[in-house]
Scaffold this motif. Structure first.
Motif, PDB file in Angstrom:
ATOM      1  N   ARG A 234       0.841  -1.206   0.000  1.00 42.74           N
ATOM      2  CA  ARG A 234       0.000   0.000   0.000  1.00 42.74           C
ATOM      3  C   ARG A 234       0.870   1.248   0.000  1.00 42.74           C
ATOM      4  O   ARG A 234       0.633   2.205  -0.734  1.00 42.74           O
ATOM      5  CB  ARG A 234      -0.879   0.029   1.261  1.00 42.74           C
ATOM      6  CG  ARG A 234      -2.278  -0.497   1.011  1.00 42.74           C
ATOM      7  CD  ARG A 234      -3.101  -0.326   2.285  1.00 42.74           C
ATOM      8  NE  ARG A 234      -3.665  -1.596   2.659  1.00 42.74           N
ATOM      9  CZ  ARG A 234      -4.001  -1.966   3.893  1.00 42.74           C
ATOM     10  NH1 ARG A 234      -3.793  -1.153   4.912  1.00 42.74           N
ATOM     11  NH2 ARG A 234      -4.523  -3.140   4.121  1.00 42.74           N
ATOM     12  N   ILE A 237       2.532   1.901  -3.392  1.00 44.53           N
ATOM     13  CA  ILE A 237       1.632   2.533  -4.376  1.00 44.53           C
ATOM     14  C   ILE A 237       1.534   4.041  -4.096  1.00 44.53           C
ATOM     15  O   ILE A 237       1.637   4.869  -5.008  1.00 44.53           O
ATOM     16  CB  ILE A 237       0.234   1.871  -4.339  1.00 44.53           C
ATOM     17  CG1 ILE A 237       0.330   0.446  -4.886  1.00 44.53           C
ATOM     18  CG2 ILE A 237      -0.789   2.689  -5.133  1.00 44.53           C
ATOM     19  CD1 ILE A 237      -0.916  -0.398  -4.684  1.00 44.53           C
ATOM     20  N   ASP A 240       4.744   5.707  -5.146  1.00 38.74           N
ATOM     21  CA  ASP A 240       4.812   5.800  -6.612  1.00 38.74           C
ATOM     22  C   ASP A 240       4.046   7.036  -7.082  1.00 38.74           C
ATOM     23  O   ASP A 240       4.522   7.779  -7.939  1.00 38.74           O
ATOM     24  CB  ASP A 240       4.200   4.547  -7.267  1.00 38.74           C
ATOM     25  CG  ASP A 240       5.214   3.400  -7.344  1.00 38.74           C
ATOM     26  OD1 ASP A 240       6.407   3.639  -7.071  1.00 38.74           O
ATOM     27  OD2 ASP A 240       4.809   2.265  -7.662  1.00 38.74           O
ATOM     28  N   LYS A 241       2.871   7.264  -6.481  1.00 36.80           N
ATOM     29  CA  LYS A 241       2.055   8.436  -6.874  1.00 36.80           C
ATOM     30  C   LYS A 241       2.756   9.735  -6.497  1.00 36.80           C
ATOM     31  O   LYS A 241       2.748  10.702  -7.256  1.00 36.80           O
ATOM     32  CB  LYS A 241       0.689   8.375  -6.178  1.00 36.80           C
ATOM     33  CG  LYS A 241      -0.257   7.386  -6.830  1.00 36.80           C
ATOM     34  CD  LYS A 241      -1.669   7.576  -6.289  1.00 36.80           C
ATOM     35  CE  LYS A 241      -2.560   6.419  -6.703  1.00 36.80           C
ATOM     36  NZ  LYS A 241      -3.441   5.981  -5.618  1.00 36.80           N
TER      37      LYS A 241
END
Ligand code: NAD
Ligand code: ZN
Length: 244
Positions: A234, A237, A240-241
């Motif tokens: 989680r 992710i 990464d954003k």
């Protein structure tokens, strides 16, 4: 809970250090030290995985280590290990300090790994320190190809101290980072247990990921409860954003 504050600190960070313990490999089927598995709770373990047993009863010692290798032969990294490979891409300085000897961070693909307690896959000569990368198993007492000395697994045994060079690097990586993650470790085994405090003393944002409270919990900036195999992906992710 994953807070906005954590994401802000991560976005602004160029140096990040992670410390992992047995908990990160639990979801790969490797028993933790203080888990339910009888072996690790057993006093006998401390006797067998001991430098004195290697020196005085090498056959008994190697029977035990061959058995341990056999048990770990088919284990694979889990999503937590892979998420940490992802973390590494975002920061100009990233260190992964592990207390685990199971080799799973390497298999997953992490690069800057400091193995505080060694690696069970490797052998080391007890006389000349020659390294054999893939320690052959099922051999009675393996011998060094260079000097004929008895080989041993390249792990820190009971009754021994840590590799001082690796420890120094781990201490530097902890003291100099902006964000420090303590993942799946009970924080009871020194000197690893002191590393998060070194980070905090130097102003790092201290994050703990664990299924339970530990002695470190009251001192962290942020505590995320739950299995690392779910939480780390989680976070990966979200990171990464942040960086796209
Ligand atoms: P530990 O067993 O003392 O503590 C494990 C910690 O992980 C606990 O705090 C537990 O709450 C937490 N945990 C368990 N499952 C989890 C999960 N799925 N997600 C997140 N957290 C979880 O482990 P330690 O602090 O690493 O100390 C144990 C010592 O034994 C170390 O020195 C290590 O070298 C050795 N050891 C290594 C391995 C391995 O290589 N995989 C396994 C067992 C023990
Ligand atoms: Zn040798």
């Amino acid at each position: 809970m994953i807070t906005e504050k954590l994401l802000i600190r991560v976005k602004g960070a160029s140096t990040v250090t992670v410390l992992t313990g047995a908990g990160i490999s639990a979801e790969s089927g490797v028993p933790t030290f203080r888990g339910k598995d009888g072996l690790w709770n057993n006093q006998q373990f401390e006797e067998l995985a001991n430098i004195s047993t290697f020196e005085h009863e090498p056959q008994k010692f190697w029977d035990f280590y061959n058995w341990r290798r056999e048990k770990l032969k088919n284990i694979k990294p889990n999503l937590g290990h892979f998420a940490l490979v992802d973390f590494e891409r975002h920061f100009s300085e990233f260190h992964l300090i592990t207390q685990n000897v199971d080799n799973l961070h390497r298999v997953a693909g992490s690069k800057h790994i400091l193995e505080l307690h060694g690696n069970l896959n490797r052998n080391r000569c007890s006389q000349c320190s020659a390294i054999e990368e893939h320690g052959s198993d099922k051999i009675k007492v393996p011998k060094c190809q260079k000097c004929g000395g008895n080989m041993r697994p390249d792990v820190v045994l009971f009754g021994e101290s840590l590799n001082q060079e690796i420890l120094r690097e781990a201490q530097e990586a902890s003291a100099s980072c902006e964000v420090f993650f303590s993942i799946g470790t009970s924080g009871l085994v020194e000197p690893a247990a002191s590393l998060p405090y070194l980070a905090k003393a130097n102003g790092a944002y201290l994050v703990e990921i664990n299924e339970e409270d530990t002695p470190l919990t009251p001192n962290v900036s942020e505590s995320i409860r739950g299995p690392s195999g779910k939480i780390l992906p989680r976070l990966a992710i979200l990171f990464d954003k942040l960086f796209t």
